[in-house]
Design an enzyme around this catalytic site. Structure first.
Site, mmCIF file in Angstrom:
data_model
loop_
_atom_site.group_PDB
_atom_site.id
_atom_site.type_symbol
_atom_site.label_atom_id
_atom_site.label_comp_id
_atom_site.label_asym_id
_atom_site.label_seq_id
_atom_site.Cartn_x
_atom_site.Cartn_y
_atom_site.Cartn_z
ATOM 1 N N HIS A 1 0.820 -1.222 0.000
ATOM 2 C CA HIS A 1 0.000 0.000 0.000
ATOM 3 C C HIS A 1 0.851 1.268 0.000
ATOM 4 O O HIS A 1 0.521 2.238 -0.687
ATOM 5 C CB HIS A 1 -0.956 -0.004 1.187
ATOM 6 C CG HIS A 1 -2.002 -1.068 1.106
ATOM 7 N ND1 HIS A 1 -2.906 -1.141 0.075
ATOM 8 C CD2 HIS A 1 -2.277 -2.118 1.922
ATOM 9 C CE1 HIS A 1 -3.699 -2.188 0.255
ATOM 10 N NE2 HIS A 1 -3.332 -2.805 1.361
ATOM 11 N N HIS B 1 2.952 55.463 -13.504
ATOM 12 C CA HIS B 1 3.707 54.321 -14.028
ATOM 13 C C HIS B 1 3.875 54.464 -15.531
ATOM 14 O O HIS B 1 3.023 54.054 -16.311
ATOM 15 C CB HIS B 1 3.006 53.004 -13.674
ATOM 16 C CG HIS B 1 3.919 51.806 -13.763
ATOM 17 N ND1 HIS B 1 3.931 50.965 -14.841
ATOM 18 C CD2 HIS B 1 4.855 51.341 -12.894
ATOM 19 C CE1 HIS B 1 4.831 50.004 -14.635
ATOM 20 N NE2 HIS B 1 5.404 50.216 -13.462
#
Length: 478
Positions: A288, A369
Site C-alpha cells: 500500500h 507608471h
C-alpha cells in the site's frame, strides 16, 4: 470512440465487519452526478463529513489504505475502490455508518455483486482519462519495491511478488485490461503469513479477522497446541494445514491468488488518482505504501500536464453573462477603488475560477507608471490574480464577509508580455491541492486576446477577522 461516464442506477447496501476495528458497518452505494468521482461520507458522525477518494487524503498505509478529510476517516478502502474501477464506474457516493469498510471475504467480489444487482447507467459527460506519454518510475530500496509505468492504450497491470518464502515463492499476475478484472482478479482474497497473524492477534489489531476472509500461509511447522489456540480464537471447530502451507483447508481460486490480490490492491489504490488511467504498470513487491507513493507521482504528472496546457493559448467568451458582477464581488472581497482589481467573475467550480479585469487609461496607477508609455505594473497583475483567487477561496466558507485572505508565498512568477490600456485580462486559476486548514495553493495564468501574459503560483491563508451576522442580507448571485 467516445466513452461516457457511468454511475449506478439506484442505491444499494452491503454490510459486514471491519478487519481491523471489528465493528459492523453498513455501506450504501448511491448514484452520483457527472464529474463527482468517488467520495465517502461518514453518516454516523455529527457533521456527516465527505472524504474524497483522493491520494492527497491518505493518512495511513500500514495495514490497509486509510483516508481522512473534514474530520472523517475511512479505513480499508482499497478493495471497495478496486470493485468500482472493475465495474468501470466514474461517479459514486459511498455512505457508511462506521470507520471501516467491511472486509467481507477479503476480496472485491462481494462489492461487485451487490452493485450488479442494481446495475449501472451511462451519463452524458465524457469519461476523463490520463494517458501516459513517457515512462514513470518509482523505487523504495528499503522495501525493495519497484514500479514502472509505460505508455499503453489501455489500463494494464503486471505484478511480481517475492517474499523469500518457500511457501509463496515468486509469483506473477497480469491483467491485460479492466474487462478482465471481474473474472480474473476480483475474487482473489487478501493473504497473511501465520507468523504475522500471531503478532497481529497479540496486539489486538485484527478484531474482525476470520479464517474466511483471508488466506493464511504457513511457512513453518505448527504445534498441535497452536492449532487448537487458533481454533479457539477464530471460533472454528477444526483448524488444519492442508496442502502446501495453507491454513484451514482453504482452496485457492488460482495457484497465484496472492499475486492477483496484490494486483487487486494496486487497482484500488490507483483509483485515488481520481481519473481512469491508460498505461501499463509493472510492479515488483508492491504494498500500500508504494502504491500510494506511485499514485502521488501519477497525480503530480497530471497536475504538471494541466499546468503546461494552461500556459498555452486560451480563448474565453467574454459576452457570456457573468457569474458575479462588480456589485456581487464587493460583497465577497473587502477591496475598494483604487485597489479593487476585479470586474467580473465568469466561471467558478470547487477547483477553478475565471475572472476578468478591464484595463483603461483611467486607472490611477497610469498617472505615475510610465505616463508617456503606460504599462500595468506587474505587482498589480499579481494582486488582481490574487483577488480572483480570493473569491474562490472565500466562497468555501458560508460567511465570506467575515474573512480575509492573506498572502503567504508567491512562486514561479513569469511576465510574458506588457499589459496596456485597452487590454482585457482573463485570469484562469486552479487549485494545486485541496484546501486544508484554510491554506489555499493555486496556479494562475493571465491572458490577453488568448495569449498568456503572466503566470504565478501562490499560497494564501483564509483568516476569520470578524463575526458579522449577515443572515438577513440578500444572497449572492450564482
Amino acid at each position: 470512440m467516445v466513452i461516457k461516464q457511468r454511475t449506478i442506477k439506484e442505491p444499494v447496501t452491503i454490510s459486514g465487519v471491519g478487519l481491523h476495528t471489528g465493528k459492523k458497518t453498513n455501506v450504501t452505494f448511491k448514484p452520483a452526478a457527472e464529474n463527482h468521482g468517488f467520495k465517502f461520507q461518514r453518516i454516523d458522525l455529527p457533521t456527516k463529513p465527505i472524504i474524497d477518494a483522493d491520494v492527497d487524503n491518505v493518512v495511513d498505509t500500514s495495514r490497509s489504505t486509510t483516508l481522512e478529510q473534514n474530520g472523517g476517516r475511512v479505513i480499508t478502502t482499497e478493495h471497495l475502490l478496486a470493485a468500482l474501477v472493475g465495474m468501470e464506474l466514474d461517479n459514486v457516493l459511498i455512505e457508511l455508518d462506521g470507520p471501516e469498510i467491511p472486509i467481507m471475504d477479503g476480496s472485491a467480489m462481494p462489492f461487485m455483486k451487490v452493485i450488479e444487482k442494481v446495475g449501472t447507467i451511462e451519463q452524458k459527460a465524457e469519461r476523463v482519462y490520463f494517458e501516459l506519454k513517457e515512462n514513470l518510475t518509482f523505487e523504495d530500496p528499503i522495501k525493495k519495491v519497484e514500479m514502472l509505468a509505460v505508455p499503453q492504450d489501455d489500463f494494464r497491470l503486471t505484478v511480481m511478488v517475492d517474499y523469500n518464502s518457500e511457501v509463496l515463492g515468486t509469483q506473477h499476475a497480469t491483467m491485460y485490461n479492466v474487462a478482465e478484472f471481474k473474472e480474473q482478479i476480483s475474487k482473489c482474497r487478501t493473504f497473511v503469513f501465520l507468523h504475522e497473524l500471531e503478532g497481529l492477534l497479540q496486539h489486538n489489531l485484527i478484531k474482525g479477522g476470520d479464517l474466511d476472509n483471508a488466506i493464511v500461509l504457513v511457512d513453518r511447522t505448527i504445534p498441535v497446541e497452536k492449532l487448537d489456540y487458533l481454533a479457539k480464537v477464530f471460533n472454528k471447530p477444526d483448524v488444519q494445514v492442508k496442502g502446501k502451507g495453507v491454513l484451514n483447508n482453504t482452496t485457492l481460486h488460482f495457484y497465484n491468488e496472492p499475486a492477483r490480490h496484490k494486483l487487486l490492491d494496486i487497482v484500488g489504490d490507483l483509483a485515488l488518482v481520481g481519473v481512469h488511467i491508460k498505461a501499463h504498470i509493472l510492479a515488483a513487491r508492491p504494498g500500500h505504501a508504494g502504491n500510494v507513493a506511485f499514485a502521488k507521482k501519477i497525480k503530480e504528472l497530471i497536475k504538471q500536464k494541466k499546468q503546461e496546457k494552461s500556459g498555452s493559448d486560451f480563448f474565453f467568451d467574454l459576452n457570456k453573462e457573468p457569474l458575479y458582477n462588480i456589485l456581487d464581488i464587493q460583497k465577497i472581497l473587502p477591496h475598494r477603488q483604487p485597489m479593487l482589481l476585479v470586474d467580473k467573475i465568469m466561471e467558478m467550480s470547487k477547483e477553478h475560477i475565471i475572472g476578468v479585469k478591464n484595463v483603461t487609461m483611467n486607472e490611477d496607477f497610469f498617472r505615475g507608471h510610465f505616463p508617456e508609455n503606460p504599462v500595468m505594473p506587474g505587482v498589480l497583475l499579481i494582486e488582481a490574480m490574487a483577488q480572483i483567487g480570493g473569491v474562490l477561496a472565500l466562497k468555501t466558507v458560508p460567511d465570506p464577509e467575515n474573512y480575509l485572505t492573506y498572502f503567504m508565498k508567491i512562486d514561479n512568477v513569469r511576465f510574458r508580455q506588457m499589459v496596456v490600456p485597452g487590454d482585457t485580462i482573463v485570469f484562469k486559476l486552479g487549485l494545486l491541492s485541496p484546501i486544508r486548514r484554510g491554506i489555499v495553493q493555486m496556479k494562475g495564468v493571465a491572458y490577453v486576446c488568448g495569449k498568456p501574459v503572466m503566470e504565478a503560483e501562490m499560497m494564501a491563508q483564509i483568516v476569520k477577522v470578524k463575526n458579522t451576522d449577515v443572515k438577513n442580507e440578500p444572497a449572492l448571485v450564482h
